[in-house]
Design a protein around this motif. Structure first.
Motif, PDB file in Angstrom:
ATOM      1  N   VAL A  90     -31.340 -11.986   8.912  1.00 43.73           N
ATOM      2  CA  VAL A  90     -29.994 -11.415   9.025  1.00 43.73           C
ATOM      3  C   VAL A  90     -30.149  -9.958   9.416  1.00 43.73           C
ATOM      4  N   SER A  91     -29.342  -9.523  10.360  1.00 42.16           N
ATOM      5  CA  SER A  91     -29.424  -8.154  10.868  1.00 42.16           C
ATOM      6  C   SER A  91     -29.168  -7.129   9.769  1.00 42.16           C
ATOM      7  N   ALA A  92     -30.064  -6.151   9.656  1.00 37.20           N
ATOM      8  CA  ALA A  92     -29.877  -5.081   8.678  1.00 37.20           C
ATOM      9  C   ALA A  92     -28.641  -4.248   9.007  1.00 37.20           C
ATOM     10  N   ASP A  93     -28.361  -4.070  10.293  1.00 39.29           N
ATOM     11  CA  ASP A  93     -27.174  -3.305  10.686  1.00 39.29           C
ATOM     12  C   ASP A  93     -25.891  -4.040  10.316  1.00 39.29           C
ATOM     13  N   ARG A  94     -25.867  -5.340  10.530  1.00 38.92           N
ATOM     14  CA  ARG A  94     -24.684  -6.128  10.158  1.00 38.92           C
ATOM     15  C   ARG A  94     -24.519  -6.138   8.638  1.00 38.92           C
ATOM     16  N   TYR A  95     -25.615  -6.222   7.911  1.00 37.75           N
ATOM     17  CA  TYR A  95     -25.538  -6.175   6.455  1.00 37.75           C
ATOM     18  C   TYR A  95     -24.995  -4.822   5.985  1.00 37.75           C
ATOM     19  N   ALA A  96     -25.411  -3.738   6.642  1.00 37.32           N
ATOM     20  CA  ALA A  96     -24.882  -2.412   6.295  1.00 37.32           C
ATOM     21  C   ALA A  96     -23.383  -2.343   6.556  1.00 37.32           C
ATOM     22  N   SER A  97     -22.928  -2.986   7.627  1.00 37.55           N
ATOM     23  CA  SER A  97     -21.492  -3.037   7.902  1.00 37.55           C
ATOM     24  C   SER A  97     -20.756  -3.782   6.801  1.00 37.55           C
ATOM     25  N   TYR A  98     -21.361  -4.867   6.328  1.00 35.75           N
ATOM     26  CA  TYR A  98     -20.758  -5.633   5.232  1.00 35.75           C
ATOM     27  C   TYR A  98     -20.574  -4.753   3.997  1.00 35.75           C
TER      28      TYR A  98
END
Length: 334
Positions: free
Chosen positions: A309-317
């Protein structure tokens, strides 16, 4: 009065709504006064209660894409919207300016097409994530269009937006300038009601003009000083698309460029399901109410650490979770 006609709302301004009839004609119509009242403020016997704050909050908001019936005054010849048909879907976001309440962008939508530029203006993935969460929160299919690929080259654009392909979103790489990706985009819009959205200046109107030259939409210039587009679309507009081979062409809603994207009506505990790449891991978390922020045994965080899972997408979450938590606390008066 003559028998009512059915139609779909194309646009509205100053209390006047442009409605396209089933026959393909476009008429201007006002909204019947009775439709401006909230259904919830009726008594059981059909009478109306005194106006209340709760009733005012439920006042019906007509939107582009709404299917309506039209009634004509035989004496004056003017048209009025007499009934708004039930919606099969809608795209809503929070009212701009930090206010409470929803802004319905469009009704009866099949998909949300989110347009970002490969450059000029520089793409901001966190904002794209917000658009996608709004689509997911409204239970609408979404696809991502990366426009202006001629400025950076398609390979560079694909690498920049690879996280979204891995998340499962259909991606289109286009250039209104040289025609890249136009045929594939036209096929993706055919026969559907699509909302085109995205920040200002990404070339939505130029892209629509390249897809359907007959629309002749206004095109704004990019301000080099602030690198943000001027607003060229005043309000949401529903455009009928040309039919192909006798089949209906569908509709596309062109929306104003959005400088802020407010989430609306999305429960905090449902945010994780608005990230498609999280879903296969959610049932593997140790705790059923896992927030995926600090709990031990979180399968989502483990997937981030493994690179699945993308770390950037997780940060957005995490950022959006914090924002929704603040909204819920303010609404409860905490």
């Amino acid at each position: 009065m003559t028998a009512p006609l059915q139609g779909v709302v194309l646009s509205g301004t100053g209390g006047v709504w442009r409605v396209r009839t089933a026959a393909g004609d476009t008429v201007e119509a006002s909204l019947r006064g009775r439709l401006k009242k909230a259904d919830m403020d009726r008594r059981v016997d059909g009478g109306r209660k005194r106006n209340t704050v709760a009733a005012a909050a439920q006042t019906l908001k007509l939107a582009v894409g709404d299917e309506v019936t039209l009634e004509r005054d035989e004496q004056g010849g003017s048209w009025a919207i007499g009934e708004i048909m039930p919606r099969r879907s809608q795209l809503a976001r929070r009212a701009p300016g930090g206010g409470h309440g929803e802004r319905i962008v469009a009704a009866n939508v099949d998909q949300v097409v989110i347009v970002f530029a490969a450059a000029k203006p520089e793409p901001h993935p966190r904002m794209l994530d917000r658009f996608l969460v709004i689509a997911e929160g409204n239970a609408l299919a979404a696809r991502v269009v990366v426009n202006k690929t001629d400025l950076v080259g398609e390979p560079s654009a694909r690498e920049r937006f690879a996280d979204y392909a891995r998340a499962g979103y259909p991606l289109h790489f286009t250039s209104a300038k040289d025609g890249t990706g136009i045929d594939a985009m036209r096929a993706a819009l055919r026969g559907r009601t699509s909302v085109l959205s995205g920040p200002s200046g990404v070339g939505k109107s130029s892209l629509l003009n390249a897809l359907y030259p007959g629309l002749n939409l206004r095109v704004g210039e990019i301000s080099e000083s602030v690198n943000k587009g001027r607003h060229t679309t005043v309000g949401a507009l529903l455009h009928p698309l040309p039919s192909v081979g006798g089949e209906p062409g569908g509709f596309v809603v062109d929306t104003p460029g959005l400088r802020e994207v407010g989430l609306w009506g999305l429960p905090l505990q449902g945010l994780d399901r608005c990230f498609p790449e999280f879903r296969s891991f959610l049932d593997e978390c140790r705790f059923a109410d896992c927030t995926h922020a600090v709990e031990p045994g979180c399968a989502v965080r483990a997937a981030v650490e493994r690179g699945e899972v993308s770390a950037d997408r997780y940060a957005s979450y995490l950022k959006l979770r914090e924002e929704l938590g603040e909204v819920e606390r303010s609404e409860r008066g905490w």
